[in-house]
Design a protein around this motif. Structure first.
Motif, short mmCIF file in Angstrom:
data_model
loop_
_atom_site.label_atom_id
_atom_site.label_comp_id
_atom_site.label_asym_id
_atom_site.label_seq_id
_atom_site.Cartn_x
_atom_site.Cartn_y
_atom_site.Cartn_z
N MET A 1 0.85 -1.21 0.00
CA MET A 1 0.00 0.00 0.00
C MET A 1 0.89 1.26 0.00
SD MET A 1 -3.32 0.96 0.16
CE MET A 1 -4.29 -0.40 0.78
N TYR B 1 -2.10 8.96 -1.28
CA TYR B 1 -3.06 8.73 -2.37
C TYR B 1 -3.59 10.08 -2.86
CZ TYR B 1 -6.71 9.41 1.16
OH TYR B 1 -7.50 9.93 2.14
N ALA C 1 -7.39 4.47 -11.24
CA ALA C 1 -7.97 4.97 -9.98
C ALA C 1 -8.71 6.28 -10.16
CB ALA C 1 -6.86 5.15 -8.94
N ASP D 1 -10.36 6.59 -6.62
CA ASP D 1 -10.43 5.33 -5.85
C ASP D 1 -9.13 5.14 -5.06
OD1 ASP D 1 -10.50 2.74 -4.95
OD2 ASP D 1 -11.51 1.97 -6.74
N GLU E 1 -8.28 2.90 -3.06
CA GLU E 1 -7.78 1.52 -2.99
C GLU E 1 -6.91 1.21 -4.21
OE1 GLU E 1 -8.18 -0.31 -0.38
OE2 GLU E 1 -9.42 1.25 0.55
N LYS E 2 -7.29 1.76 -5.36
CA LYS E 2 -6.50 1.50 -6.59
C LYS E 2 -5.29 2.42 -6.71
CE LYS E 2 -10.16 -0.09 -9.72
NZ LYS E 2 -10.92 0.33 -10.93
N ARG F 1 -1.64 8.55 3.75
CA ARG F 1 -2.65 7.60 4.28
C ARG F 1 -2.65 7.62 5.81
NH1 ARG F 1 -4.81 4.23 0.24
NH2 ARG F 1 -3.56 4.27 -1.64
#
Ligand code: SF4
Ligand code: SF4
Length: 194
Positions: A1, A5, A27, A36, A38-39, A60
């Motif tokens: 991860m 982001y 994403a 997104d 997560e992507k 994050r």
């Protein structure tokens, strides 16, 4: 991860879709315009490509709020109450100078709040504030949801909250019998615990 982001500010987005073309994971291409997370791998290609500077990279995980000792917090609370009082007084006076003073006090109060950690949603101070509001019937639902969504990233030490019944000054922590309100000089008996 990835450590960060991308987030898109819809108000700035001019919808030219450059971010969609450069994103290696898809994403940025979502039906609701929310990238997104997560992507997203945090590569920053979309932010670099965006002509409107509508995309920012955010971490994050945020570092813990810097702790202040009780004396510093007491001084900040005193200054904050003073700025709030000055803003309230200025707001009742109809002149350009009063409006400038009102605005200036609001900006200083916000700086103090930020410095004390109340503007970081994941800080212990914010958690303590939310916990103090969870029994308020007007906002109980939203406070409960916020508490389930936002996990504190530092240890929350539950502190007593005392309010001066004369001037509204808020004292956090234990209330000693010889305490006097730093604003209106009332004794500890003038304070009520919430
Ligand atoms: S590149 Fe920027 S302005 Fe264009 S669609 Fe993406 S976010 Fe919006
Ligand atoms: S940071 Fe990279 S992976 Fe994330 S949305 Fe932007 S281009 Fe796509």
């Amino acid at each position: 991860m990835s450590k960060s982001y991308a987030v898109r500010n819809i108000a700035l987005c001019t919808k030219d879709c450059l971010c969609l073309y450069v994103c290696p994971t898809g994403a940025a291409d979502t039906e609701n315009s929310i990238i997104d997370m997560e992507k997203c791998i945090g590569c920053g290609a979309c932010a670099n490509a965006c002509p409107s500077r509508a995309i920012s990279l955010v971490p994050r995980e945020f570092p813990p709020q810097q702790r202040h000792d009780d004396e510093v917090l007491l001084a900040m609370n005193t200054l904050l109450s003073s700025k709030a009082n000055q803003e309230n007084i200025a707001s009742t006076i109809d002149s350009k100078l009063a409006k400038a003073i009102e605005k200036s006090n609001r900006i200083m109060a916000e700086d103090i709040i930020r410095e004390a950690g109340y503007m970081l949603p994941q800080s212990a101070n914010t958690r303590t504030f939310l916990e103090s509001q969870v029994d308020n019937p007007d906002i109980k639902e939203i406070v409960t949801e916020l508490m389930s969504l936002i996990q504190p990233n530092e240890k929350v030490v539950t502190k007593e909250i005392w309010t001066c019944s004369i001037c509204g000054y808020i004292h956090t922590g234990e209330m000693s019998p010889d305490f006097t309100c730093p604003l209106c000089k009332q004794p500890a008996s003038a304070f009520t615990k919430s």
